[in-house]
Design an enzyme around this catalytic site. Structure first.
Site, PDB file in Angstrom:
ATOM      1  N   GLU A  21       0.845  -1.208   0.000  1.00 56.86           N
ATOM      2  CA  GLU A  21       0.000   0.000   0.000  1.00 56.86           C
ATOM      3  C   GLU A  21       0.883   1.263   0.000  1.00 56.86           C
ATOM      4  O   GLU A  21       1.939   1.293   0.638  1.00 56.86           O
ATOM      5  CB  GLU A  21      -0.835  -0.045   1.289  1.00 56.86           C
ATOM      6  CG  GLU A  21      -1.806   1.088   1.492  1.00 56.86           C
ATOM      7  CD  GLU A  21      -2.561   0.957   2.833  1.00 56.86           C
ATOM      8  OE1 GLU A  21      -2.124   0.149   3.693  1.00 56.86           O
ATOM      9  OE2 GLU A  21      -3.575   1.649   3.007  1.00 56.86           O
ATOM     10  N   LYS A  92      -9.361   2.733  -2.097  1.00 57.39           N
ATOM     11  CA  LYS A  92      -9.652   2.057  -0.824  1.00 57.39           C
ATOM     12  C   LYS A  92     -11.012   2.490  -0.268  1.00 57.39           C
ATOM     13  O   LYS A  92     -11.252   3.675  -0.044  1.00 57.39           O
ATOM     14  CB  LYS A  92      -8.543   2.364   0.185  1.00 57.39           C
ATOM     15  CG  LYS A  92      -8.606   1.570   1.481  1.00 57.39           C
ATOM     16  CD  LYS A  92      -7.385   1.915   2.355  1.00 57.39           C
ATOM     17  CE  LYS A  92      -7.291   1.085   3.611  1.00 57.39           C
ATOM     18  NZ  LYS A  92      -6.057   1.418   4.384  1.00 57.39           N
ATOM     19  N   CYS A 125      -5.384  -3.146   2.243  1.00 61.24           N
ATOM     20  CA  CYS A 125      -5.147  -3.187   3.698  1.00 61.24           C
ATOM     21  C   CYS A 125      -6.427  -3.418   4.509  1.00 61.24           C
ATOM     22  O   CYS A 125      -6.968  -4.509   4.491  1.00 61.24           O
ATOM     23  CB  CYS A 125      -4.423  -1.912   4.120  1.00 61.24           C
ATOM     24  SG  CYS A 125      -3.488  -2.106   5.665  1.00 61.24           S
ATOM     25  N   VAL A 152      -0.794  -2.925  10.513  1.00 62.58           N
ATOM     26  CA  VAL A 152      -0.185  -2.661  11.824  1.00 62.58           C
ATOM     27  C   VAL A 152      -0.778  -3.498  12.959  1.00 62.58           C
ATOM     28  O   VAL A 152      -0.126  -3.671  13.991  1.00 62.58           O
ATOM     29  CB  VAL A 152      -0.263  -1.160  12.191  1.00 62.58           C
ATOM     30  CG1 VAL A 152       0.536  -0.321  11.195  1.00 62.58           C
ATOM     31  CG2 VAL A 152      -1.700  -0.662  12.268  1.00 62.58           C
TER      32      VAL A 152
END
Lengths: 247, 247
Positions: A21, A92, A125, A152
């Protein structure tokens, strides 16, 4: 671009190469101005040109996350590039954390691109946590979903990807980032999952690397879970109305 | 019933106890007549009476798969029973393999039952592969989905359940069967997953056993994946129309 260039030669001979990304900008912006500085109009900036040059050099298709500028708006996008130019774009749809401070939500739907050898869709993501979009892309005929990421949350997505692949009988390539940027540490462990839900490639948690696997699209086009259960024919859409109710 | 009786005493003190799919009949019918013989009208047969007596004896709620007869039709159902009687019923929506030879598809939607201490939904076995129904039940407020099963595909569902739990921030109890019946071998490995996607109990592949865990429903009611991401508020239902399109 230098880092990508140093690894991407290992993918010569591949059909499709997937990068993480926001591969042209980094992720952890501190201001909208900073996000804007590294953005570019798709097809008209140095990153688009770099990707095109690599496709021409190696003959592959590239999927890359890109910090996209469109007029006054920025989008967290993924583009599909071939030696002929930009084939497609996805913006996205489900933004993470403070991304709405910088980005508009995706407004291009969930397109699928037919490359002849493969029908390809893109998600980005945090889209991973919304099973709706994986299902829709599979129903639209995606053999493969390419999933540029800067993950993350430790290990959650990496656990979900093989299940998305299995429940939709598709291939998924999650190209994740490693290392840290400011207060964010990225979880690596890029994964390629097959339509049986098996992990057929898993990258390391901390090293930049390229991994290459063979995909058999005929496997993704067989939606029979048993001799009598077609994954999509078995659906009961008349019972799913709540999923589509507007807010 | 004897087998259930011999194990269920271990669950004294529990709030909810979950039994496998078709717990009153077995699964692998060779004829519709055979399926009909072991069926019963919910609340009016020996299995319903047995479950009610156990709820009265131990004070818990029971969820059990049941071979349900309703007039000329059979349903692969799950019932929720308390010491007061039958609280609720779910009829399996996505039938597996040759089940349509015996059963009508579920026609009672996806109900949620508020027990005060917990909002509870039920799904059955092969429903696991349809992410739509897990999402819908979570959106309707289920803290816990009880999932009576007779799973035969090795390990697939057991891998998916923690991901359904994580993607919907709910608890899931999959009570699976062990052993064999005719040409079918059941895969055991009953699983309880929490809203973080962690497996908090996993039974064995081959032994009949009872497992007890504590659930914290407040965890299932917190739908914030990050301080800025509410799992359901982030949804983009205007983009999901394909999921609800009638065939």
């Amino acid at each position: 671009m230098e880092k990508i260039d140093s690894l991407i030669g290992q993918c010569a001979g591949a059909d499709v190469v997937v990068l993480p990304e926001l591969a042209n900008s980094g992720y952890n912006f501190t201001s909208k101005e900073q996000a804007r500085e590294s953005s570019e109009e798709v097809g008209k900036g140095p990153f688009s040109e770099f990707l095109l040059s690599k496709c021409r050099q190696y003959g592959f298709h590239l999927v890359a996350g890109i910090n996209e500028r469109d007029g006054d708006s920025l989008y967290n996008s993924s583009i599909l590039v071939s030696s002929d130019g930009i084939i497609g774009k996805y913006r996205k749809m489900h933004l993470f954390w403070n991304e709405p401070d910088f980005y508009q939500s995706g407004n291009l739907g969930l397109p699928i691109f037919d490359l002849g050898f493969c029908k390809l869709g893109m998600l980005i993501c945090f889209d991973w946590i919304h099973p709706e979009v994986w299902r829709i892309m599979a129903m639209k005929g995606a053999d493969l979903i390419c999933h540029p990421s800067n993950l993350v949350l430790p290990g959650l997505c990496q656990k979900a990807i093989p299940v998305h692949a299995m429940m939709n009988r598709i291939y998924v390539i999650t190209a994740n980032r490693v290392g840290a940027e400011g207060d964010k540490t990225f979880t690596g462990m890029s994964v390629i999952a097959d339509p049986k839900g098996d992990v057929i490639h898993q990258a390391s948690q901390s090293e930049e690397e390229a991994g290459i696997v063979d995909l058999d699209v005929t496997l993704a086009r067989d939606k029979m879970m048993t001799p009598l259960n077609h994954l999509f024919d078995d659906r009961r859409p008349e019972e799913y109305a709540l999923l589509c109710e507007k807010k």
